[in-house]
Design a protein around this motif. Sequence first.
Motif, PDB file in Angstrom:
ATOM      1  N   UNK A  45      41.833  43.429  41.968  1.00 51.84           N
ATOM      2  CA  UNK A  45      41.094  44.536  42.590  1.00 51.84           C
ATOM      3  C   UNK A  45      41.252  44.501  44.113  1.00 51.84           C
ATOM      4  N   UNK A  46      41.780  45.612  44.643  1.00 54.02           N
ATOM      5  CA  UNK A  46      41.855  45.741  46.107  1.00 54.02           C
ATOM      6  C   UNK A  46      40.636  46.480  46.649  1.00 54.02           C
ATOM      7  N   UNK A  47      40.252  47.553  45.939  1.00 54.13           N
ATOM      8  CA  UNK A  47      39.068  48.318  46.347  1.00 54.13           C
ATOM      9  C   UNK A  47      38.333  48.735  45.079  1.00 54.13           C
ATOM     10  N   UNK A  97      43.895  48.832  42.067  1.00 54.19           N
ATOM     11  CA  UNK A  97      44.340  47.526  41.580  1.00 54.19           C
ATOM     12  C   UNK A  97      45.767  47.252  42.032  1.00 54.19           C
ATOM     13  N   UNK A  98      46.034  45.999  42.320  1.00 51.27           N
ATOM     14  CA  UNK A  98      47.393  45.565  42.664  1.00 51.27           C
ATOM     15  C   UNK A  98      47.779  44.491  41.650  1.00 51.27           C
ATOM     16  N   UNK A  99      48.596  44.868  40.683  1.00 49.72           N
ATOM     17  CA  UNK A  99      48.971  43.924  39.627  1.00 49.72           C
ATOM     18  C   UNK A  99      47.765  43.379  38.877  1.00 49.72           C
ATOM     19  N   UNK A 121      39.725  39.817  42.757  1.00 47.81           N
ATOM     20  CA  UNK A 121      39.693  39.152  41.443  1.00 47.81           C
ATOM     21  C   UNK A 121      40.408  39.998  40.391  1.00 47.81           C
ATOM     22  N   UNK A 122      40.932  39.322  39.374  1.00 45.48           N
ATOM     23  CA  UNK A 122      41.684  40.002  38.315  1.00 45.48           C
ATOM     24  C   UNK A 122      40.712  40.723  37.376  1.00 45.48           C
TER      25      UNK A 122
END
Length: 331
Positions: free
Chosen positions: A255-257, A250-252, A282-283
């Motif tokens: 979802x990155x991966x 997760x980045x902040x 998506x958050x």
Amino acid sequence: MQPFTYVIAPSAEAVPAALADSRTRILAGGTTIYDLMKLGLEAPATLLDITAIPGLDGIQVTEGQLVFGALARMSDAAAHPEVLRRCPVLAESLNRAASQQLRNMATLGGNLLQRTRCAYFRNGPDYPCNKRVPGSGCAAQEGLDRGHALFGGSEACIAVYPGDWAVALVAMDAALDLLGPGGSRSLPVSSLHRLPGDAPERETVLQPGEMIQRIRVPLGRLGEASTYHKIRDRESYAFALVSAAVALDLDGGVVRQARIALGGVATRPWRVPEAEAALIGRRMDAALAAEAGRLAFTGAQPGRHNGFKMELGARTVADALLIAASRSGMP
Ligand SMILES: Cc1cc2nc3c(=O)[nH]c(=O)nc-3n(C[C@H](O)[C@H](O)[C@H](O)COP(=O)(O)OP(=O)(O)OC[C@H]3O[C@@H](n4cnc5c(N)ncnc54)[C@H](O)[C@@H]3O)c2cc1C
Ligand code: SF4
């Protein structure tokens, strides 16, 4: 149980030659093979004990990966501080399997090759079972299928792959080092187990004479925010009704991966790429986790008694995603 000869393998290199006799079976922790022999599902002429082979019982953290020797015990891997810190999904999948006594004996390589708990398979010969006697039929198709597969089944067999560790490894894109008569090769764990098709008696793609030497798991942000969520009829010492191995990067909060693999519901460890893809960019929150859970069970083919696993499984995936997200620092 039929009489057998017990032989100690002096080295890994000696194993492929010893396995040239098709009536020889590898013995590691013995917690599966002896059961199968008592049930008449295996009748080896020789058991080849590989536990004295040096160098295969360790767990190493190298640049970018965890390397598990095939003879490392489940309990040692589950309690390893770096496994717990860098990839909790692995430790949890082991800790929630079997019992402490079994985990103290059982090896990581042997765990991958355990066989289904389908009662018709194990309690024959009174029931038709294509896995036990090819061509005899499948008692589960019209019988009690509460514990059987929603994914990956065929007309010949709907038996669930029962293990936990392989599900976590498939989520983490792990690979195996194999040694066989033709030398060494690497195999993704996701390719180890076969779909039953019309030959359910052939469960893996291992070639005659091959042994598992090591298991390699890439390390990174995905492993750190990971979990193995296992739902069973009782909270200890039971196989999964449904399980989810989940890892997030997760980045902040976005979802990155994502990695999601299911256990207890398929004929082999079951990755769900559509559900993973739906998360990207998506958050992460409860609504998104629930959406991914529902997506993970798209295409499921329930039988007469196991349809409850669709809702149970969707919720298991959703809960696992939120647990993994909390490990990346999200509230
Ligand atoms: C009562 C009970 C409950 C259990 N509950 C769970 C559970 O909840 N979750 C779960 O995941 N598991 C569960 N298990 C399965 C258990 O984890 C396995 O029996 C164990 O991991 C097998 O490892 P082992 O070293 O004892 O294998 P063994 O019995 O020694 O070998 C198993 C098979 O693998 C082959 N083999 C072993 N090592 C190698 C190798 N390096 N290369 C090639 N072939 C090899 C053997 O020839 C044999 O066919 C349970 C088992 C029992 C008996
Ligand atoms: S599901 Fe597979 S293992 Fe079970 S009875 Fe049918 S063929 Fe045999």
